[in-house]
Write an enzyme that holds these catalytic residues in place. Sequence first.
Site, PDB file in Angstrom:
ATOM      1  N   ALA A  59       0.859  -1.181   0.000  1.00  0.00           N
ATOM      2  CA  ALA A  59       0.000   0.000   0.000  1.00  0.00           C
ATOM      3  C   ALA A  59       0.899   1.236   0.000  1.00  0.00           C
ATOM      4  CB  ALA A  59      -0.866  -0.003   1.246  1.00  0.00           C
ATOM      5  N   GLY A  98       0.463  -5.236   0.735  1.00  0.00           N
ATOM      6  CA  GLY A  98      -0.691  -5.265  -0.164  1.00  0.00           C
ATOM      7  C   GLY A  98      -0.345  -5.818  -1.526  1.00  0.00           C
ATOM      8  N   GLU A 101      -0.772  -9.378  -1.193  1.00  0.00           N
ATOM      9  CA  GLU A 101      -2.211  -9.643  -1.038  1.00  0.00           C
ATOM     10  C   GLU A 101      -2.931  -9.584  -2.393  1.00  0.00           C
ATOM     11  OE1 GLU A 101      -3.538  -8.250   3.308  1.00  0.00           O
ATOM     12  OE2 GLU A 101      -2.420  -6.703   2.225  1.00  0.00           O
ATOM     13  N   GLU A 121       3.872  -5.916   7.196  1.00  0.00           N
ATOM     14  CA  GLU A 121       3.012  -4.936   7.871  1.00  0.00           C
ATOM     15  C   GLU A 121       3.323  -4.792   9.362  1.00  0.00           C
ATOM     16  OE1 GLU A 121       0.597  -6.032   4.210  1.00  0.00           O
ATOM     17  OE2 GLU A 121       2.068  -6.973   5.524  1.00  0.00           O
TER      18      GLU A 121
END
Length: 692
Positions: A59, A98, A101, A121
């Site tokens: 992210a 992310g 992910e 994270e």
Amino acid sequence: MVQYELDDGVAVLAADNPPVNALGAAVRQGLRDGIARAVADGAQAVVIYGEGKTWFAGADIREFGKQPVDPILPAVCDQIEACPIPVIAAMHGTVLGGGLEVALACHYRLAVPGTRLGLPEVTLGIIPGAGGTQRLPRLTGYANAIAMITSGKPVMADEALTMGIIDRVEEGAPRALGLAYARALISEGAAPRPVRDIAPPEPVDFAAAKAGFAKAARGQLSPVTAVDAIAASARMTFDDGLAEERRLFQTLMQTDQRKGLIHAFFAERQVSKLPELEGVSPRAFDRIGVIGGGTMGAGIATAALLARLQVTLIEQSDDAAAAARTRIAGNLSGAVKRGKISLDAYDRLMAEALQVGTDYDALATADVIIEAAFEDFAVKRDIFTRLDQVARPGAILASNTSYLDLDAIADVTDRPKDVIGLHFFSPAHVMRLLEVVVGEKTAPDVVATGFALAKRLGKTAVRAGVCDGFIGNRILSSYRTAADHMVLDGASPFQIDRVMEEFGFAMGPFAVADLAGLDIGWANRRRLAPTRHPKERVPTYPDRLCEQGHFGQKTGRGYYVYDGRNKVENPDVVGLIDAERAALRITPRAFDDAEILRRYMAAMVNEAAKVVGEGIARRSLDVDVTLLLGYGFPRYHGGPMKWADLQGLDTILADINVFAQDDAHFWQPASLLEQLVADGREFDDLNKETGA
Ligand code: T1G
């Protein structure tokens, strides 16, 4: 930011958001629109890949704490997973957070060799928030998922293949590999393969796993919370598990720990960027000279060898030179054991890159010479006088002094502009921090070379001005003094250690003193005694301990008594403290844990504010990085100045003013702190003003 192209029935989504294809709002929108368009265009498959050096590295961290912009990443992942045609992830570089992910939401995954895949994270104070804790266990089992998510450490592509996270590892360009894989799948009539459809694996003892991490985390919330999120996948439906992950993710997003860790992430990347060095080119360097082959000299030589630099180390005698070579060999074989270098490389470095001797003339061709001799001005004066005679014009003369006046050392030579401080931290081939101490006359390109050398050595360089102890040791001596004062007034050194370890330090100040060696503090007290202010309170019981030959871990006895890796409180210390209090007619009083923490941190923050106020550190983030990388400051607090901002500078100043009522000499509020409180500003504002 996401280019769409239909290539003979295969939709190709190319992400192009340099430098790391962070999944910012525009990229997320590009993915959402690309998937929808592929379906609308009747494509038979979709290939996603990243332009530039990497697939999505996560992210966009800069968006944290701001109003989220749709689509949020979980929604994009759900859309990809629900896509009615196969979606292929063709990955390279760093597939992180992310980014992994998104890959887990794809139906087929390939990576080129050398790709690193991970969910880091927790190192940012959060947990995966777009399905990582629910999808990863379904592919690789709970043991692997828990290990990857709670450590945040990436795995290499071939390992990810073995772990069942990806389907293929292939050499080539991601776009071409992705297209080939898509065409093969189409020809096989392969269908989408949502990971959500895989049943969760056999549960493990999540409570035991959690307990294990709680101890190691030393108060950090994210690794422990990550286990809760992963455990949800075993007892909930996929969508409920996703919702639980999101709830826990949002909770951590609101924490100071998240703010502290994000600050640390960006501060480490900002600290070596100095506006004053823009456009300044460093001098070339390939040959490094080192004066002194003790622990520090040998460590510095090892760091240079590991950076593939030529090293010439000079000692006072042949025996000392031989001992230095042995120390370096020991350091390098440690690097072989850790898999950092091969045995061949070891042999080459020891045989070809390293010269050890006693003749200063061997330094005549060196580009940078680093003095790492005994911490005594007279010793350094002699060395720099000789270096001034033998070093070639344009060579850089550096001192590893940790306290002494660099300007005075520079003035010993006829070339003070070529003199700089390079303050390494022990062990020098391991510790990441390097204080680059800039003297009054140090030339800008010499400073630039200091930073370039740090980068080459894999160090994080922090610019420091000249004062006693520069940034780190100056602040250390302040919070150590506050601890010493508390002991004289009634606190126990063991209580103080416990409080600071509960705050997140791996070791409290007295255990650290034992590790570093009590003789170092003793020598420093003797060095400073002649210039000591009469109002300074300096305990003498540690001198008694040293006079008895107790220097801490290296003698098996100090504040603690050591038996192998075990340590117990040294009862003699209590007796020595009582005797000193009696001699000073001090009636000891009780200190509760909260007061100990407030005094310790107030001393640290106050001195840090003076260091920034005087320009010894350019920005508060410089202080934070110094304490994080060199003094074991708990990373999830972000560093002392970030911590102070999160506490509220007014509360810190109020504490200092209260403490000053007992000891106005030690507790003099930093004018920068007073100014910021008066203006309602915080330390981080200073960083922003310098463009950080
Ligand atoms: N967001 C924004 N900026 C980033 C960034 C990111 N994720 N990663 C790097 N940068 C910037 C960095 O600040 C620097 O900027 C430049 O890119 C180059 O970085 C839902 C919420 C990828 C291994 O934790 O580990 O996904 O200083 O100097 O050494 O679950 O950057 O040049 O202005 O570090 O080659 C998870 C963080 C996010 C990865 C590259 N992802 N990045 O290292 O270059 S949380 C991460 C890294 C998440 C989801 C959650 C490294 C790197 P500037 P660099 P590098």
